[in-house]
Write an enzyme that holds these catalytic residues in place. Structure first.
Site, PDB file in Angstrom:
ATOM      1  CG  ASP A   1     -17.821  -1.204 -13.620  1.00  0.00           C
ATOM      2  OD1 ASP A   1     -17.175  -2.228 -13.365  1.00  0.00           O
ATOM      3  OD2 ASP A   1     -17.627  -0.498 -14.624  1.00  0.00           O
ATOM      4  CB  ALA A   2     -13.567   1.049 -11.447  1.00  0.00           C
TER       5      ALA A   2
ATOM      6  CG  HIS B   1      -2.084  -1.014   0.983  1.00  0.00           C
ATOM      7  ND1 HIS B   1      -2.088  -2.243   1.618  1.00  0.00           N
ATOM      8  CD2 HIS B   1      -3.175  -0.999   0.182  1.00  0.00           C
ATOM      9  CE1 HIS B   1      -3.154  -2.929   1.224  1.00  0.00           C
ATOM     10  NE2 HIS B   1      -3.824  -2.213   0.356  1.00  0.00           N
TER      11      HIS B   1
ATOM     12  CG  ASP C   1     -14.836  -1.626  -3.558  1.00  0.00           C
ATOM     13  OD1 ASP C   1     -15.657  -2.543  -3.763  1.00  0.00           O
ATOM     14  OD2 ASP C   1     -13.634  -1.844  -3.318  1.00  0.00           O
TER      15      ASP C   1
ATOM     16  CG  ASP D   1      -5.920  -1.172  -4.021  1.00  0.00           C
ATOM     17  OD1 ASP D   1      -5.261  -2.146  -4.397  1.00  0.00           O
ATOM     18  OD2 ASP D   1      -6.225  -0.965  -2.824  1.00  0.00           O
TER      19      ASP D   1
ATOM     20  CG  ASP E   1      -8.318  -3.067   1.567  1.00  0.00           C
ATOM     21  OD1 ASP E   1      -7.960  -1.878   1.485  1.00  0.00           O
ATOM     22  OD2 ASP E   1      -7.821  -3.967   0.855  1.00  0.00           O
TER      23      ASP E   1
END
Length: 267
Positions: A101-102, A23, A67, A119, A47
């Site tokens: 959705d990205a 990260h 996300d 990510d 996360d």
């Protein structure tokens, strides 16, 4: 100190044992070369661990995290182990979470971002392959501010060599000056990223030099410093020899899916 692991659909996402080795390289080099970014976009990262790193910058006025999975961000907001790992990042008032959705998000948003941090899971299967496609990176290019920076995780340059090189080549073709780097993450193996800026404002050689000169002493890190950054920019002999033989990844021809699934990365 207890180690915890997160798996999604049987694929490891991170271990608290060494996740900072993933990260920190994902976030800090991109912010470091951007100067003083105010608007930051994270695609994936439910996360909250990349988010934790971004929040270390006071200049970050607004962080949008996109996300697809509300269950993942809910875990990131509420699960005691994740809350401890991400330092309660989702509670920060600068953070806006969007469940979408990205690919759809970058195609539709009208905002400009100073840093785009991608990510997402590895390009396994057609759904994820399109989030590593030329069309997707062009959409990212159009929502990136003139002096902005994009970074994506790019799977393993060692174990998925063709997929890694395909991502690099595809980003390069989308109007970016792109620089690859890699790091050993004990629980995940050799991991790769591609960092890029618009080719009208930068060249890969200049960008690489800027990365080599970054000093992270003003940021609280567990792993990353100037020497680590210089090391991550180094690759082994012949690492890029096969790039010319690869096809770029597009929505119409998602070659990266087969590259990713070939044994030993395909070479």
């Amino acid at each position: 100190n207890q180690n915890n692991w997160l798996f999604i659909n049987g694929n490891i996402q991170f271990s608290t044992y060494d996740e900072e080795r993933y990260h920190e390289p994902l976030v800090h080099p991109a912010i470091g070369v951007t100067g003083v970014p105010e608007e930051i976009l994270i695609l994936g990262g439910g996360d909250g661990l990349a988010l934790r790193e971004v929040l270390k910058y006071e200049s970050a006025k607004h962080i949008t995290l996109v996300d697809l999975d509300p269950e993942m961000t809910e875990l990131g907001k509420s699960h005691p182990i994740l809350l401890e790992a991400n330092d309660g990042a989702f509670a920060d008032l600068r953070v806006e979470v969007i469940h979408q959705d990205a690919g759809t998000f970058v195609a539709q948003t009208e905002k400009l971002y100073d840093v785009i941090i991608i990510d997402l899971p590895d390009p396994k299967g057609p759904d994820l392959a399109r989030l590593y496609a030329l069309d997707f990176y062009r959409d990212c290019h159009s929502i990136l501010s003139r002096e902005g920076t994009l970074v994506t995780q790019a799977s393993s340059p060692l174990h998925a060599n063709k997929a890694f090189l395909c991502i690099l080549k595809t980003i390069d073709t989308a109007g970016f000056a792109a620089v690859p780097y890699q790091n050993a993450v004990p629980t995940m193996g050799t991991w790769g990223w591609v960092l890029a800026r618009k080719s009208e404002t930068s060249r890969a050689t200049i960008l690489k030099r800027q990365l080599e000169q970054l000093d992270f002493s003003g940021i609280e890190t567990e792993f990353l410093n100037n020497e680590a950054m210089i090391g991550m920019l180094q690759f082994w002999k012949g690492a890029f020899d096969n790039t010319d033989a690869l096809t770029i990844n597009t929505m119409m021809d998602p070659v990266i899916d087969q590259y990713y699934n070939e044994p030993n990365g395909g070479f």
